[in-house]
Design a protein around this motif. Structure first.
Motif, mmCIF file in Angstrom:
data_model
loop_
_atom_site.group_PDB
_atom_site.id
_atom_site.type_symbol
_atom_site.label_atom_id
_atom_site.label_comp_id
_atom_site.label_asym_id
_atom_site.label_seq_id
_atom_site.Cartn_x
_atom_site.Cartn_y
_atom_site.Cartn_z
ATOM 1 N N MET A 61 0.842 -1.186 0.000
ATOM 2 C CA MET A 61 0.000 0.000 0.000
ATOM 3 C C MET A 61 0.881 1.241 0.000
ATOM 4 O O MET A 61 1.825 1.322 0.775
ATOM 5 C CB MET A 61 -0.907 0.008 1.228
ATOM 6 N N SER A 62 0.551 2.186 -0.892
ATOM 7 C CA SER A 62 1.305 3.436 -0.970
ATOM 8 C C SER A 62 0.389 4.606 -0.636
ATOM 9 O O SER A 62 -0.719 4.699 -1.178
ATOM 10 C CB SER A 62 1.864 3.628 -2.379
ATOM 11 N N MET A 63 0.862 5.478 0.261
ATOM 12 C CA MET A 63 0.089 6.661 0.635
ATOM 13 C C MET A 63 0.982 7.617 1.416
ATOM 14 O O MET A 63 2.113 7.279 1.747
ATOM 15 C CB MET A 63 -1.139 6.256 1.463
ATOM 16 N N SER A 64 0.464 8.799 1.727
ATOM 17 C CA SER A 64 1.243 9.735 2.534
ATOM 18 C C SER A 64 1.172 9.292 3.995
ATOM 19 O O SER A 64 0.196 8.662 4.415
ATOM 20 C CB SER A 64 0.701 11.158 2.386
ATOM 21 N N SER A 65 2.213 9.616 4.755
ATOM 22 C CA SER A 65 2.232 9.229 6.164
ATOM 23 C C SER A 65 1.086 9.905 6.933
ATOM 24 O O SER A 65 0.495 9.305 7.823
ATOM 25 C CB SER A 65 3.582 9.542 6.800
ATOM 26 N N ALA A 66 0.734 11.143 6.553
ATOM 27 C CA ALA A 66 -0.377 11.854 7.215
ATOM 28 C C ALA A 66 -1.697 11.112 7.007
ATOM 29 O O ALA A 66 -2.473 10.916 7.951
ATOM 30 C CB ALA A 66 -0.481 13.278 6.692
ATOM 31 N N ASP A 67 -1.938 10.646 5.761
ATOM 32 C CA ASP A 67 -3.170 9.893 5.476
ATOM 33 C C ASP A 67 -3.162 8.538 6.174
ATOM 34 O O ASP A 67 -4.194 8.059 6.635
ATOM 35 C CB ASP A 67 -3.359 9.706 3.963
ATOM 36 N N PHE A 68 -1.981 7.919 6.281
ATOM 37 C CA PHE A 68 -1.866 6.635 6.975
ATOM 38 C C PHE A 68 -2.313 6.779 8.428
ATOM 39 O O PHE A 68 -3.111 5.994 8.930
ATOM 40 C CB PHE A 68 -0.419 6.119 6.910
ATOM 41 N N VAL A 69 -1.796 7.796 9.099
ATOM 42 C CA VAL A 69 -2.155 8.027 10.499
ATOM 43 C C VAL A 69 -3.654 8.315 10.622
ATOM 44 O O VAL A 69 -4.325 7.767 11.496
ATOM 45 C CB VAL A 69 -1.295 9.166 11.118
ATOM 46 N N LYS A 70 -4.204 9.122 9.710
ATOM 47 C CA LYS A 70 -5.648 9.399 9.719
ATOM 48 C C LYS A 70 -6.450 8.110 9.548
ATOM 49 O O LYS A 70 -7.469 7.907 10.209
ATOM 50 C CB LYS A 70 -6.025 10.367 8.585
ATOM 51 N N MET A 71 -5.982 7.239 8.651
ATOM 52 C CA MET A 71 -6.685 5.988 8.376
ATOM 53 C C MET A 71 -6.704 5.094 9.616
ATOM 54 O O MET A 71 -7.740 4.534 9.968
ATOM 55 C CB MET A 71 -6.010 5.267 7.198
ATOM 56 N N LYS A 77 -11.579 6.869 6.077
ATOM 57 C CA LYS A 77 -12.013 5.506 5.734
ATOM 58 C C LYS A 77 -11.107 4.949 4.628
ATOM 59 O O LYS A 77 -10.900 5.627 3.615
ATOM 60 C CB LYS A 77 -13.465 5.510 5.252
ATOM 61 N N PRO A 78 -10.583 3.718 4.793
ATOM 62 C CA PRO A 78 -9.710 3.128 3.776
ATOM 63 C C PRO A 78 -10.342 3.089 2.390
ATOM 64 O O PRO A 78 -9.675 3.382 1.390
ATOM 65 C CB PRO A 78 -9.457 1.716 4.305
ATOM 66 N N THR A 79 -11.627 2.759 2.310
ATOM 67 C CA THR A 79 -12.313 2.693 1.016
ATOM 68 C C THR A 79 -12.315 4.062 0.339
ATOM 69 O O THR A 79 -12.030 4.176 -0.850
ATOM 70 C CB THR A 79 -13.764 2.192 1.201
ATOM 71 N N LEU A 80 -12.599 5.103 1.127
ATOM 72 C CA LEU A 80 -12.609 6.464 0.607
ATOM 73 C C LEU A 80 -11.208 6.884 0.149
ATOM 74 O O LEU A 80 -11.053 7.489 -0.908
ATOM 75 C CB LEU A 80 -13.134 7.431 1.674
ATOM 76 N N ALA A 81 -10.193 6.538 0.948
ATOM 77 C CA ALA A 81 -8.802 6.858 0.599
ATOM 78 C C ALA A 81 -8.430 6.212 -0.733
ATOM 79 O O ALA A 81 -7.802 6.832 -1.594
ATOM 80 C CB ALA A 81 -7.859 6.389 1.705
ATOM 81 N N PHE A 82 -8.869 4.966 -0.920
ATOM 82 C CA PHE A 82 -8.575 4.227 -2.143
ATOM 83 C C PHE A 82 -9.305 4.857 -3.337
ATOM 84 O O PHE A 82 -8.703 5.119 -4.380
ATOM 85 C CB PHE A 82 -8.973 2.761 -1.975
ATOM 86 N N MET A 83 -10.599 5.131 -3.167
ATOM 87 C CA MET A 83 -11.422 5.690 -4.255
ATOM 88 C C MET A 83 -10.944 7.073 -4.686
ATOM 89 O O MET A 83 -11.035 7.431 -5.847
ATOM 90 C CB MET A 83 -12.898 5.784 -3.831
ATOM 91 N N SER A 84 -10.422 7.853 -3.728
ATOM 92 C CA SER A 84 -9.990 9.217 -4.032
ATOM 93 C C SER A 84 -8.527 9.279 -4.492
ATOM 94 O O SER A 84 -7.994 10.353 -4.729
ATOM 95 C CB SER A 84 -10.201 10.118 -2.815
ATOM 96 N N GLY A 85 -7.888 8.111 -4.565
ATOM 97 C CA GLY A 85 -6.511 8.075 -5.060
ATOM 98 C C GLY A 85 -5.454 8.374 -4.012
ATOM 99 O O GLY A 85 -4.266 8.436 -4.316
ATOM 100 N N LYS A 86 -5.861 8.542 -2.750
ATOM 101 C CA LYS A 86 -4.889 8.797 -1.677
ATOM 102 C C LYS A 86 -4.170 7.520 -1.273
ATOM 103 O O LYS A 86 -3.098 7.560 -0.687
ATOM 104 C CB LYS A 86 -5.592 9.375 -0.441
ATOM 105 N N LEU A 87 -4.801 6.375 -1.560
ATOM 106 C CA LEU A 87 -4.242 5.071 -1.210
ATOM 107 C C LEU A 87 -4.144 4.228 -2.470
ATOM 108 O O LEU A 87 -5.125 4.063 -3.185
ATOM 109 C CB LEU A 87 -5.168 4.382 -0.188
ATOM 110 N N LYS A 88 -2.928 3.723 -2.735
ATOM 111 C CA LYS A 88 -2.736 2.822 -3.873
ATOM 112 C C LYS A 88 -2.418 1.437 -3.331
ATOM 113 O O LYS A 88 -1.619 1.308 -2.403
ATOM 114 C CB LYS A 88 -1.601 3.330 -4.756
#
Length: 103
Positions: A61-71, A77-88
């Motif tokens: 999984m690739s993402m910013s450290s800030a988004d990781f901590v938020k998740m 929400k992981p699904t939202l992060a994935f759908m919005s391109g914040k999580l690969k």
């Protein structure tokens, strides 16, 4: 915050999670406190920490450290992060969904 989050994850890992998940997750985090981190829910008792996982990761999984901590604190929400391109996510999607349930 990333290191602290992984300490919390390490403390939350149980034999039960390892038995039901059977996967190794690698996180490629960008930004503050980023780098390569992992959660091993496959091998004897599980583990989590900094660096490459022991053995091959089933999910990367690739993402910013800030988004990781938020998740992991429930603010994203992981699904939202994935759908919005914040999580690969690369690899086994079924295992990625199992990890989301653990959150």
């Amino acid at each position: 915050p990333v290191a602290e989050t992984f300490r919390v994850i390490q403390g939350a890992i149980s034999e039960d999670y390892v038995r039901t998940t059977q996967g190794v997750f690698q996180f490629e985090l960008s930004g503050d406190g980023g780098g390569t981190w992992y959660i091993d829910l496959k091998n004897k008792g599980g583990n989590a920490g900094f660096g490459k996982p022991p053995g091959t990761a089933d999910v990367v999984m690739s993402m910013s450290s800030a988004d990781f901590v938020k998740m992991f604190t429930g603010k994203l929400k992981p699904t939202l992060a994935f759908m919005s391109g914040k999580l690969k996510i690369k690899g086994n999607m079924a295992l990625a969904i199992k990890l989301e349930k653990m959150l």
